[in-house]
Design a protein around this motif. Structure first.
Motif, PDB file in Angstrom:
ATOM      1  N   GLU A   1       5.571   6.625  -1.122  1.00  0.00           N
ATOM      2  CA  GLU A   1       4.407   5.638  -1.075  1.00  0.00           C
ATOM      3  C   GLU A   1       4.805   4.628  -0.249  1.00  0.00           C
ATOM      4  OE1 GLU A   1       2.485   6.260  -4.770  1.00  0.00           O
ATOM      5  OE2 GLU A   1       2.184   8.042  -4.384  1.00  0.00           O
TER       6      GLU A   1
ATOM      7  N   LEU B   1       7.715   9.075  -7.156  1.00  0.00           N
ATOM      8  CA  LEU B   1       6.536   8.983  -6.146  1.00  0.00           C
ATOM      9  C   LEU B   1       6.533   7.543  -5.440  1.00  0.00           C
ATOM     10  CD1 LEU B   1       4.008  11.936  -6.960  1.00  0.00           C
ATOM     11  CD2 LEU B   1       5.632  11.832  -5.122  1.00  0.00           C
ATOM     12  N   VAL B   2       6.408   6.521  -6.108  1.00  0.00           N
ATOM     13  CA  VAL B   2       6.486   4.866  -5.237  1.00  0.00           C
ATOM     14  C   VAL B   2       7.281   4.853  -4.421  1.00  0.00           C
ATOM     15  CG1 VAL B   2       6.184   3.151  -6.465  1.00  0.00           C
ATOM     16  CG2 VAL B   2       4.956   4.456  -7.618  1.00  0.00           C
TER      17      VAL B   2
ATOM     18  N   GLY C   1      -0.015   9.402 -13.749  1.00  0.00           N
ATOM     19  CA  GLY C   1       1.198   9.441 -13.143  1.00  0.00           C
ATOM     20  C   GLY C   1       0.918  10.775 -12.213  1.00  0.00           C
ATOM     21  N   GLY C   2       2.588  10.624 -12.583  1.00  0.00           N
ATOM     22  CA  GLY C   2       3.498  11.232 -10.963  1.00  0.00           C
ATOM     23  C   GLY C   2       2.658  12.607 -10.908  1.00  0.00           C
TER      24      GLY C   2
ATOM     25  N   VAL D   1      -0.807  13.871  -9.752  1.00  0.00           N
ATOM     26  CA  VAL D   1      -0.330  13.366  -8.128  1.00  0.00           C
ATOM     27  C   VAL D   1       0.108  14.522  -7.719  1.00  0.00           C
ATOM     28  CG1 VAL D   1       0.124  11.559  -6.440  1.00  0.00           C
ATOM     29  CG2 VAL D   1      -0.390  10.820  -8.123  1.00  0.00           C
TER      30      VAL D   1
ATOM     31  N   GLY E   1      -1.035  -1.823 -12.247  1.00  0.00           N
ATOM     32  CA  GLY E   1      -0.511  -0.431 -12.991  1.00  0.00           C
ATOM     33  C   GLY E   1      -1.606  -0.479 -14.184  1.00  0.00           C
TER      34      GLY E   1
ATOM     35  N   ILE F   1       4.131  -1.309  -8.679  1.00  0.00           N
ATOM     36  CA  ILE F   1       2.721  -0.691  -9.281  1.00  0.00           C
ATOM     37  C   ILE F   1       3.490   0.980 -10.135  1.00  0.00           C
ATOM     38  CG2 ILE F   1       3.259   1.274  -7.182  1.00  0.00           C
ATOM     39  CD1 ILE F   1       0.355   0.697  -8.896  1.00  0.00           C
TER      40      ILE F   1
ATOM     41  N   ILE G   1      -5.152   0.165 -10.076  1.00  0.00           N
ATOM     42  CA  ILE G   1      -5.464   0.276  -8.750  1.00  0.00           C
ATOM     43  C   ILE G   1      -5.615   0.765  -7.763  1.00  0.00           C
ATOM     44  CG2 ILE G   1      -4.181  -0.689  -6.434  1.00  0.00           C
ATOM     45  CD1 ILE G   1      -1.723  -1.950  -7.733  1.00  0.00           C
TER      46      ILE G   1
ATOM     47  N   LYS H   1      10.058   2.359 -17.697  1.00  0.00           N
ATOM     48  CA  LYS H   1      10.242   2.119 -15.760  1.00  0.00           C
ATOM     49  C   LYS H   1      10.790   0.376 -15.395  1.00  0.00           C
ATOM     50  CE  LYS H   1       7.447   5.489 -14.837  1.00  0.00           C
ATOM     51  NZ  LYS H   1       7.935   6.007 -13.356  1.00  0.00           N
TER      52      LYS H   1
ATOM     53  N   ILE I   1      -6.196   8.531 -11.262  1.00  0.00           N
ATOM     54  CA  ILE I   1      -4.410   8.090 -11.337  1.00  0.00           C
ATOM     55  C   ILE I   1      -5.053   6.405 -12.260  1.00  0.00           C
ATOM     56  CG2 ILE I   1      -2.476   7.681  -9.802  1.00  0.00           C
ATOM     57  CD1 ILE I   1      -3.659  10.827 -10.876  1.00  0.00           C
TER      58      ILE I   1
ATOM     59  N   LEU J   1      -4.534   0.732  -2.836  1.00  0.00           N
ATOM     60  CA  LEU J   1      -3.319   1.108  -2.553  1.00  0.00           C
ATOM     61  C   LEU J   1      -1.953   1.071  -1.824  1.00  0.00           C
ATOM     62  CD1 LEU J   1      -1.328   1.197  -4.995  1.00  0.00           C
ATOM     63  CD2 LEU J   1      -1.388   3.611  -5.443  1.00  0.00           C
TER      64      LEU J   1
ATOM     65  N   ARG K   1       3.707   2.936 -14.461  1.00  0.00           N
ATOM     66  CA  ARG K   1       2.841   3.031 -15.885  1.00  0.00           C
ATOM     67  C   ARG K   1       3.349   2.065 -16.266  1.00  0.00           C
ATOM     68  NH1 ARG K   1       4.697   7.385 -18.537  1.00  0.00           N
ATOM     69  NH2 ARG K   1       6.324   8.035 -16.789  1.00  0.00           N
TER      70      ARG K   1
HETATM   71  N1  UDP Z   1      -0.465   4.981  -9.373  1.00  0.00           N
HETATM   72  C1  UDP Z   1      -2.322   5.118  -8.798  1.00  0.00           C
HETATM   73  N2  UDP Z   1      -2.905   3.642  -9.369  1.00  0.00           N
HETATM   74  C2  UDP Z   1      -2.009   3.335 -10.943  1.00  0.00           C
HETATM   75  C3  UDP Z   1      -0.609   3.536 -10.886  1.00  0.00           C
HETATM   76  C4  UDP Z   1       0.160   4.681 -10.093  1.00  0.00           C
HETATM   77  O1  UDP Z   1      -2.031   5.721  -8.149  1.00  0.00           O
HETATM   78  O2  UDP Z   1      -2.673   2.081 -10.936  1.00  0.00           O
HETATM   79  C5  UDP Z   1       0.211   6.361  -8.639  1.00  0.00           C
HETATM   80  C6  UDP Z   1       1.000   5.839  -7.535  1.00  0.00           C
HETATM   81  O3  UDP Z   1       0.864   5.539  -6.730  1.00  0.00           O
HETATM   82  C7  UDP Z   1       2.487   7.008  -7.678  1.00  0.00           C
HETATM   83  C8  UDP Z   1       1.862   7.981  -9.722  1.00  0.00           C
HETATM   84  O4  UDP Z   1       1.014   7.237 -10.122  1.00  0.00           O
HETATM   85  O5  UDP Z   1       1.706   8.288  -7.456  1.00  0.00           O
HETATM   86  C9  UDP Z   1       2.814   7.178 -10.282  1.00  0.00           C
HETATM   87  O6  UDP Z   1       4.449   8.312  -9.694  1.00  0.00           O
HETATM   88  P1  UDP Z   1       6.312   8.280 -10.068  1.00  0.00           P
HETATM   89  O7  UDP Z   1       6.946   9.542  -9.766  1.00  0.00           O
HETATM   90  O8  UDP Z   1       6.179   7.005 -10.034  1.00  0.00           O
HETATM   91  O9  UDP Z   1       6.225   7.985 -11.512  1.00  0.00           O
HETATM   92  P2  UDP Z   1       5.349   8.798 -13.034  1.00  0.00           P
HETATM   93  O10 UDP Z   1       3.943   8.516 -12.963  1.00  0.00           O
HETATM   94  O11 UDP Z   1       5.875  10.203 -12.417  1.00  0.00           O
HETATM   95  O12 UDP Z   1       6.875   8.385 -13.577  1.00  0.00           O
END
Ligand code: UDP
Length: 419
Positions: free
Chosen positions: A324, A320-321, A25-26, A29, A260, A227, A294, A234, A19, A299, A229
């Protein structure tokens, strides 16, 4: 013990990829964690994705009964998601071939994002397999905010409407997403709300002093953490401009961490460069760091070490952030939009502010940074909410009940007698 085979499809979001890489990203996960949690309670889960590199193994076994299967669909290289749709026919053919070769009969398909929803709908035409769908992002909302509407827009909007009206069930991850589906896409179709989750053991088991020590941060530092993308939507710019106005500006302990992954020259690399440019222009380079992607191991430490985690997105169906960070006992300052209105309880687990409003973000961050006791209270309340509402195991149980209800009775009998 349930023994049915189910297929999760995530054409562009590989659940086995690291990830934070390649726009992961989300969605990645979500698919991986839902798949693994469903396997733990007995389902046989195959997660299908597009093979995006010849170096990636075709099959990844995550744990008993749960694997990622990478199907050939177009060139074995990274392809931006708006261009993947042209390869979905090949994806479907290879999915059907795989099923035949392995002799597996899938009882249900759960598709993710509109591209995969098309694969599910076409598959359904041939086998009448029940389909569930999670959107992850909605064209009707996205196209309101982008400067140039891509060529694929009409196809996407049509498909998003058709799947809503025809899938056995749509999974909205928040009441706000359900409301948007109803008001912007269609009043027809069946929608259930089942949220996204988080790993409440991985996130939240670390002590704050230890986390700071591990990351080389001082106990007196005031840390604002982002944290995610690098994507204009964003809203990272809002945070940078908000922190630039902080009352703590000039305090040597103020720190802004923008984490990120990104790739130079690609869309995320270009956005990172733009943000770095704003940071430099505002004279913030001495207290802003860009640690890049990260790792999974670090993380939780970043979330725990932070005084406040920021989610300044222009829109999020879930986000998701936010959960978390809350799981790690860290308050969240987020845009007052979409699923963030569902997860972040303003004044209780963090603060919600209007999106794109740098003044409001700056003030909200300051309120938390300047009141450490309140900060801890908000953090504790966040942790409690995540434990009670947003664990992956809880999410998997809700999905499992729904799957069971949607699998036709005849199929269930066949499975029970070993057919
Ligand atoms: N994430 C991560 N490391 C990074 C960047 C993102 O683990 O360097 C993970 C973050 O922990 C989360 C997901 O990517 O679990 C992002 O999900 P979110 O729903 O916030 O945003 P999306 O990517 O779906 O727009």
């Amino acid at each position: 013990m349930i023994r049915q085979h189910i297929a999760l499809i995530s054409v562009h979001g590989d659940p086995a990829i690291e990830i934070g890489k390649e726009e992961a990203g989300g969605q990645n996960v979500y698919v991986r964690n839902v798949g693994e949690a469903l396997a733990r309670i007995g389902w046989h889960v195959d997660m299908f994705t597009r093979k995006a590199s010849p170096d990636d193994p075709t099959i990844v076994e995550h744990q008993p009964r749960c694997r990622t299967i990478r199907l050939k669909a177009g060139p074995e290289e990274f392809v931006p998601r708006d261009r993947i749709f042209g390869y979905t026919g090949e994806f479907l053919d290879n999915l059907i071939k795989f099923q035949e070769t392995e002799g597996i009969r899938y009882s249900l398909v759960h598709t993710n994002y509109w591209i995969s929803s098309w694969v599910g709908m076409e598959w359904k035409k041939r086998t009448s397999i029940p389909q569930l769908h999670t959107y992850h992002s909605l064209g009707a909302i996205k196209y309101k905010s982008v400067e140039a509407i891509p060529m694929i827009a009409n196809t996407r909007l049509d498909i998003e409407k058709t799947v809503l009206e025809t899938a056995e069930r749509i999974i909205a991850t928040s009441p706000q997403e359900k409301e948007h589906l109803r008001s912007l896409v269609s009043t027809k179709g069946n929608i259930d709300i089942i949220p996204c989750g988080t790993d409440i053991h991985r996130f939240g088991s670390m002590n704050r002093c230890k986390a700071r020590e591990l990351l080389g941060l001082k106990p007196e530092d005031k840390i604002v953490f982002y944290i995610g993308r690098f994507d204009k939507r964003k809203g990272i710019e809002t945070i940078v401009r908000g922190v630039a106005r902080s009352v703590l500006r000039g305090n040597p302990h103020l720190k802004l961490i923008i984490g990120g992954g990104s790739r130079p020259g690609q869309s995320d690399g270009i956005e990172r460069e733009r943000i770095e440019g704003i940071v430099a222009e505002l004279g913030m380079t001495d207290f802003t760091t860009f640690p890049g992607r990260i790792s999974d191991e670090l993380l939780p430490a970043y979330y725990t070490a932070a005084d406040v985690c920021v989610v300044p997105s222009h829109y999020e169906p879930f986000g998701l952030v936010a959960i978390e960070a809350m799981a790690c006992g860290t308050p969240v300052v987020a845009s007052d939009v979409g699923g963030l209105q569902f997860t972040v309880v303003s004044e209780e687990t963090g603060l919600l502010t209007p999106p794109k409003d740098e003044v409001a973000f700056g003030q909200a961050i300051d309120r938390i940074l300047t009141n450490p006791e309140w900060r801890n209270k908000l953090g504790e309340a966040g942790r409690r909410i995540v434990e009670s509402k947003f664990s992956w195991d809880g999410v998997a149980y809700q999905l499992s009940d729904l799957y069971t209800a949607l699998i036709p009775k005849r199929e269930k009998v066949l499975m029970e007698v070993g057919g």
